[in-house]
Scaffold this motif. Structure first.
Motif, PDB file in Angstrom:
ATOM      1  N   PRO A 203       0.800  -1.231   0.000  1.00  0.00           N
ATOM      2  CA  PRO A 203       0.000   0.000   0.000  1.00  0.00           C
ATOM      3  C   PRO A 203       0.828   1.273   0.000  1.00  0.00           C
ATOM      4  N   TRP A 204       2.011   1.238   0.582  1.00  0.00           N
ATOM      5  CA  TRP A 204       2.851   2.446   0.601  1.00  0.00           C
ATOM      6  C   TRP A 204       3.240   2.846  -0.828  1.00  0.00           C
ATOM      7  N   ASP A 205       3.447   1.850  -1.697  1.00  0.00           N
ATOM      8  CA  ASP A 205       3.764   2.166  -3.080  1.00  0.00           C
ATOM      9  C   ASP A 205       2.557   2.758  -3.805  1.00  0.00           C
ATOM     10  N   ALA A 206       1.374   2.198  -3.528  1.00  0.00           N
ATOM     11  CA  ALA A 206       0.155   2.714  -4.165  1.00  0.00           C
ATOM     12  C   ALA A 206      -0.098   4.154  -3.730  1.00  0.00           C
ATOM     13  N   VAL A 207       0.111   4.428  -2.449  1.00  0.00           N
ATOM     14  CA  VAL A 207      -0.082   5.786  -1.944  1.00  0.00           C
ATOM     15  C   VAL A 207       0.991   6.721  -2.512  1.00  0.00           C
TER      16      VAL A 207
ATOM     17  N   ALA B 119       2.528  11.233  -5.884  1.00  0.00           N
ATOM     18  CA  ALA B 119       3.377  11.768  -6.950  1.00  0.00           C
ATOM     19  C   ALA B 119       2.538  12.315  -8.094  1.00  0.00           C
ATOM     20  N   ALA B 120       1.397  11.675  -8.356  1.00  0.00           N
ATOM     21  CA  ALA B 120       0.507  12.158  -9.423  1.00  0.00           C
ATOM     22  C   ALA B 120      -0.066  13.525  -9.085  1.00  0.00           C
ATOM     23  N   ARG B 121       0.010  13.897  -7.790  1.00  0.00           N
ATOM     24  CA  ARG B 121      -0.466  15.203  -7.335  1.00  0.00           C
ATOM     25  C   ARG B 121       0.699  16.140  -7.047  1.00  0.00           C
ATOM     26  N   SER B 122       1.846  15.804  -7.608  1.00  0.00           N
ATOM     27  CA  SER B 122       3.057  16.638  -7.512  1.00  0.00           C
ATOM     28  C   SER B 122       3.557  16.778  -6.083  1.00  0.00           C
ATOM     29  N   VAL B 123       3.315  15.750  -5.257  1.00  0.00           N
ATOM     30  CA  VAL B 123       3.827  15.746  -3.889  1.00  0.00           C
ATOM     31  C   VAL B 123       5.176  15.030  -3.880  1.00  0.00           C
ATOM     32  N   ARG B 124       6.164  15.643  -3.256  1.00  0.00           N
ATOM     33  CA  ARG B 124       7.479  15.015  -3.158  1.00  0.00           C
ATOM     34  C   ARG B 124       7.409  13.873  -2.144  1.00  0.00           C
ATOM     35  N   VAL B 125       7.671  12.671  -2.606  1.00  0.00           N
ATOM     36  CA  VAL B 125       7.612  11.494  -1.742  1.00  0.00           C
ATOM     37  C   VAL B 125       9.008  11.207  -1.204  1.00  0.00           C
ATOM     38  N   PRO B 126       9.180  11.107   0.092  1.00  0.00           N
ATOM     39  CA  PRO B 126      10.509  10.884   0.680  1.00  0.00           C
ATOM     40  C   PRO B 126      11.144   9.588   0.179  1.00  0.00           C
TER      41      PRO B 126
ATOM     42  N   GLU C  75      -7.100  17.847   2.081  1.00  0.00           N
ATOM     43  CA  GLU C  75      -7.789  17.456   0.843  1.00  0.00           C
ATOM     44  C   GLU C  75      -6.889  16.609  -0.044  1.00  0.00           C
ATOM     45  N   THR C  76      -5.637  17.011  -0.176  1.00  0.00           N
ATOM     46  CA  THR C  76      -4.710  16.247  -1.015  1.00  0.00           C
ATOM     47  C   THR C  76      -4.483  14.854  -0.460  1.00  0.00           C
ATOM     48  N   ALA C  77      -4.284  14.759   0.842  1.00  0.00           N
ATOM     49  CA  ALA C  77      -4.055  13.449   1.456  1.00  0.00           C
ATOM     50  C   ALA C  77      -5.278  12.550   1.302  1.00  0.00           C
ATOM     51  N   THR C  78      -6.458  13.121   1.505  1.00  0.00           N
ATOM     52  CA  THR C  78      -7.685  12.335   1.399  1.00  0.00           C
ATOM     53  C   THR C  78      -7.889  11.820  -0.019  1.00  0.00           C
ATOM     54  N   GLU C  79      -7.700  12.689  -1.001  1.00  0.00           N
ATOM     55  CA  GLU C  79      -7.876  12.288  -2.394  1.00  0.00           C
ATOM     56  C   GLU C  79      -6.833  11.251  -2.805  1.00  0.00           C
ATOM     57  N   ALA C  80      -5.605  11.429  -2.367  1.00  0.00           N
ATOM     58  CA  ALA C  80      -4.536  10.500  -2.741  1.00  0.00           C
ATOM     59  C   ALA C  80      -4.780   9.112  -2.164  1.00  0.00           C
ATOM     60  N   VAL C  81      -5.181   9.072  -0.921  1.00  0.00           N
ATOM     61  CA  VAL C  81      -5.428   7.781  -0.273  1.00  0.00           C
ATOM     62  C   VAL C  81      -6.624   7.075  -0.908  1.00  0.00           C
ATOM     63  N   LEU C  82      -7.675   7.823  -1.169  1.00  0.00           N
ATOM     64  CA  LEU C  82      -8.854   7.215  -1.775  1.00  0.00           C
ATOM     65  C   LEU C  82      -8.528   6.641  -3.149  1.00  0.00           C
ATOM     66  N   ASP C  83      -7.805   7.391  -3.958  1.00  0.00           N
ATOM     67  CA  ASP C  83      -7.448   6.898  -5.285  1.00  0.00           C
ATOM     68  C   ASP C  83      -6.529   5.680  -5.202  1.00  0.00           C
ATOM     69  N   ALA C  84      -5.661   5.652  -4.199  1.00  0.00           N
ATOM     70  CA  ALA C  84      -4.728   4.532  -4.058  1.00  0.00           C
ATOM     71  C   ALA C  84      -5.444   3.224  -3.747  1.00  0.00           C
ATOM     72  N   PHE C  85      -6.560   3.320  -3.036  1.00  0.00           N
ATOM     73  CA  PHE C  85      -7.262   2.108  -2.604  1.00  0.00           C
ATOM     74  C   PHE C  85      -8.544   1.839  -3.390  1.00  0.00           C
ATOM     75  N   ASP C  86      -8.902   2.740  -4.275  1.00  0.00           N
ATOM     76  CA  ASP C  86     -10.085   2.543  -5.102  1.00  0.00           C
ATOM     77  C   ASP C  86      -9.748   1.515  -6.179  1.00  0.00           C
ATOM     78  N   SER C  87     -10.307   0.330  -6.070  1.00  0.00           N
ATOM     79  CA  SER C  87      -9.914  -0.769  -6.951  1.00  0.00           C
ATOM     80  C   SER C  87     -11.145  -1.541  -7.415  1.00  0.00           C
ATOM     81  N   PRO C  88     -10.982  -2.402  -8.420  1.00  0.00           N
ATOM     82  CA  PRO C  88     -12.114  -3.206  -8.886  1.00  0.00           C
ATOM     83  C   PRO C  88     -12.695  -4.055  -7.767  1.00  0.00           C
ATOM     84  N   VAL C  89     -14.007  -4.223  -7.793  1.00  0.00           N
ATOM     85  CA  VAL C  89     -14.678  -5.025  -6.777  1.00  0.00           C
ATOM     86  C   VAL C  89     -15.606  -6.026  -7.460  1.00  0.00           C
TER      87      VAL C  89
END
Length: 212
Positions: free
Chosen positions: A20-24, A29-36, A76-90
Motif C-alpha cells: 500500500p505504501w507504493d500505491a499511496v 506523486a501524481a499530485r506533484s507531492v514530493r515522496v521521501p 484534501e490532497t491526502a484524502t484524495e490521494a489515499v482514496l485513489d490509491a485504494f479505489d480498486s475493482p470489486v
C-alpha cells in the motif's frame, strides 16, 4: 429486527494493493507531492497514538508520515490521494444481493464496515452498484473512519443500531470475521458469521422467518 452487513469480504471482494505504501506514493506523486526516499519506512511507522478501538484514519496517517520527513500536504490532497490509491475493482459476492433483498423484507438494513480510508466504502458501493441491483436502499452506511471506532468496539455497533433507529438487542450483524464482526454478539446484538452460514443460506433463513 434490523440487519447490518460487513462490506469487504462479506458483500464484496476487492483487490487491495499488496504494497500500500507504493500505491499511496504513486497517488501522491501524481499530485506533484514530493515522496521521501524512505517512504516505506515512514508509512509503516506510527506517528501518533490512538486509544484502543479507535480508528486511525489513513489520510491523517499519510499527512503525519509526510510531515515527519518535512513534507506538508493539505487534508484534501491526502484524502484524495489515499482514496485513489485504494479505489480498486470489486466483485459482488455470490448471494449478496439475494441476502440484502431478503433482509430488507424483515426490517431496515445497513452496511457496517471497518475502513480507514475516508469515502472508500461509499465509492465501493457505487462501483459494485449494489443498491441499483437490489430492491432497496441502505438505511445507513456506518464506517469506522466516520464514527471513529473499529469493530469489535461496542460503539460502532451502537452507532449502527442508532442509525437504524432500533435497540442494539434488535440488531443482527452479518460478517466474515469472528474477531471483528463477531463482536456484535459480545455486546448485546446478534452476529452471524459466513463461516457458519453462507449468504444464500442467510437469505433463505430470512425468507422462511427462521432467523431470530
Amino acid at each position: 429486527m434490523a440487519l447490518s452487513f460487513d462490506l469487504f469480504g462479506t458483500l464484496v471482494t476487492a483487490d487491495r494493493p499488496s504494497e500500500p505504501w507504493d500505491a499511496v506514493a504513486e497517488s501522491l506523486a501524481a499530485r506533484s507531492v514530493r515522496v521521501p526516499d524512505d517512504w516505506e519506512d515512514a508509512y509503516r511507522s506510527a506517528h501518533r497514538e490512538y486509544d484502543r478501538g479507535r480508528e486511525a484514519p489513513l489520510d491523517e496517517h499519510v499527512r503525519l508520515a509526510l510531515a515527519s520527513r518535512g513534507t506538508e500536504v493539505t487534508e484534501e490532497t491526502a484524502t484524495e490521494a489515499v482514496l485513489d490509491a485504494f479505489d480498486s475493482p470489486v466483485t459482488v459476492r455470490e448471494g449478496a444481493i439475494d441476502a440484502l433483498d431478503a433482509a430488507a423484507q424483515r426490517g431496515p438494513v445497513a452496511v457496517c464496515s471497518n475502513c480507514s480510508v475516508p469515502g472508500l466504502v461509499e465509492r465501493t458501493l457505487e462501483r459494485a452498484t449494489i443498491e441499483a441491483r437490489s430492491d432497496h436502499s441502505f438505511g445507513a452506511v456506518v464506517t469506522s473512519v466516520d464514527c471513529g471506532w473499529r469493530k469489535p468496539h461496542p460503539n460502532i455497533f451502537e452507532s449502527t443500531a442508532d442509525a437504524l433507529d432500533v435497540a442494539l438487542a434488535d440488531l443482527v450483524h452479518v460478517g466474515d470475521d469472528a474477531r471483528t464482526d463477531g463482536g456484535a454478539g459480545r455486546v448485546g446484538a446478534q452476529s452471524i458469521l459466513l463461516e457458519d452460514d453462507s449468504l444464500p443460506a442467510i437469505a433463505e433463513q430470512l425468507r422462511e422467518d427462521e432467523l431470530c
